[in-house]
Design an enzyme around this catalytic site. Structure first.
Site, PDB file in Angstrom:
ATOM      1  CD  GLU A 118      -2.592   1.608   0.162  1.00  0.00           C
ATOM      2  OE1 GLU A 118      -2.356   2.686  -0.451  1.00  0.00           O
ATOM      3  OE2 GLU A 118      -3.479   0.806  -0.172  1.00  0.00           O
ATOM      4  CG  ASP A 149       3.831   0.622  -8.205  1.00  0.00           C
ATOM      5  OD1 ASP A 149       2.714   1.097  -8.403  1.00  0.00           O
ATOM      6  OD2 ASP A 149       4.397  -0.192  -8.969  1.00  0.00           O
ATOM      7  CG  ASP A 168      -9.410  -3.925  -2.671  1.00  0.00           C
ATOM      8  OD1 ASP A 168     -10.191  -3.628  -3.579  1.00  0.00           O
ATOM      9  OD2 ASP A 168      -9.603  -3.600  -1.475  1.00  0.00           O
TER      10      ASP A 168
END
Length: 298
Positions: A118, A149, A168
């Site tokens: 994240e 990333d 997600d």
């Protein structure tokens, strides 16, 4: 941030989400109180208390989740892949900074390693402050946060590292999505062990241009195993439903429609504070049943 304020004020105390891929409609939620507004390095963040859905998290004007219905998305996105393979051990989550999918992964006692990529640490901090029952996923000692990333992280991962990868981090995908021109999915497939699985958000059945056959075909050339499309109900998302694409790599066959690693619905495990509220074995299998119009190829 100014645009988000405008959305609320113009609507007279209602949050209005206008989604460009759903023209001619808007979704409204009554706002009781704005709890947080800020801008991270990457995006604008807002949290507000709604009348009917509890606290609501918004990114760049787009609703991400609400306290009332977040579990239907988090549970299905996690357990559809993890219950389709026996004893998953290493799991990677790309995105999912709210911590809800981590919470759900933690229910699986076979899992020893949970990595999450994240890039926005401010987003994580806001979730921890305002949505502690969702962000509780970070409390699991098996979790390692990588502020990086996702594509860059995958490039550093040895081949066949993970049993499952849950993505997600992107808006619903379609075959013309820019990701199909990037190495992301090939890197994801390489990072999975033989017979490993990936789950990614994949549009709504009611999104008019969606062609499930074309989407499945696009991924079959990359993952070489089984590919299936499933869906769940999320009232606050456009159309009220959202889809998932599940892919396995070449190796032991994965029948996504028949869970081999069932969850006990009343059992509380991991860092979750309550039992499952949406997912069960029957819902798992039913999620892959498509209505007639969705089976038709345009």
């Amino acid at each position: 941030m100014a645009e988000m304020e405008h959305n609320i004020k113009e609507a007279g105390g209602w949050f209005a989400e206008h989604c460009p891929i759903w023209p001619g409609q808007a979704h409204f939620l009554k706002v009781e109180k704005v709890l947080f507004e800020g801008k991270s390095k990457y995006q604008r963040i807002m949290v507000f208390q709604s009348s009917g859905y509890g606290k609501v998290f918004v990114l760049d004007g787009a609703l991400q989740l609400t306290e009332k219905d977040e579990f239907s998305y988090q549970e299905m996105m996690t357990h559809l892949p993890l219950c389709s393979i026996p004893a998953p051990n290493k799991v990677l989550l790309i995105g999912g900074g709210d911590g809800g999918i981590l919470r759900e992964i933690s229910r699986h006692n076979s899992v020893d390693q949970m990595d999450i990529c994240e890039i926005d640490t401010m987003l994580i901090d806001v979730y921890k402050e305002f949505f502690p029952d969702i962000a509780v996923g970070y409390d699991d000692p098996r979790v390692t946060l990588h502020v990086q990333d996702g594509t860059a992280f995958l490039k550093s991962v040895p081949n066949a590292t993970y049993d499952a990868i849950i993505v997600d981090a992107f808006d619903p995908i379609r075959p013309e999505h820019e990701l199909f021109g990037s190495p992301f999915f090939k890197l994801t497939a390489k990072a999975l062990r033989p017979g490993g699985v990936m789950c990614i958000q994949a549009e709504s059945l009611w999104y008019q241009p969606l062609n499930i056959d074309k989407l499945v075909s696009s991924f079959r050339h990359i993952f070489l195993g089984s590919i299936s499309y499933a869906w769940t109900a999320v009232p606050t998302y456009p159309s009220g439903v959202i889809g998932f694409l599940l892919c396995s790599t070449e190796g032991p066959y994965v029948d996504f429609k028949k869970p081999v690693n069932p969850m006990e619905p009343d059992q509380i495990t991991g860092v979750a504070k309550q039992p499952l509220r949406f997912y069960n074995t029957e819902v798992h299998s039913a999620a892959f049943c498509l209505p007639t119009f969705a089976k038709k190829t345009n």
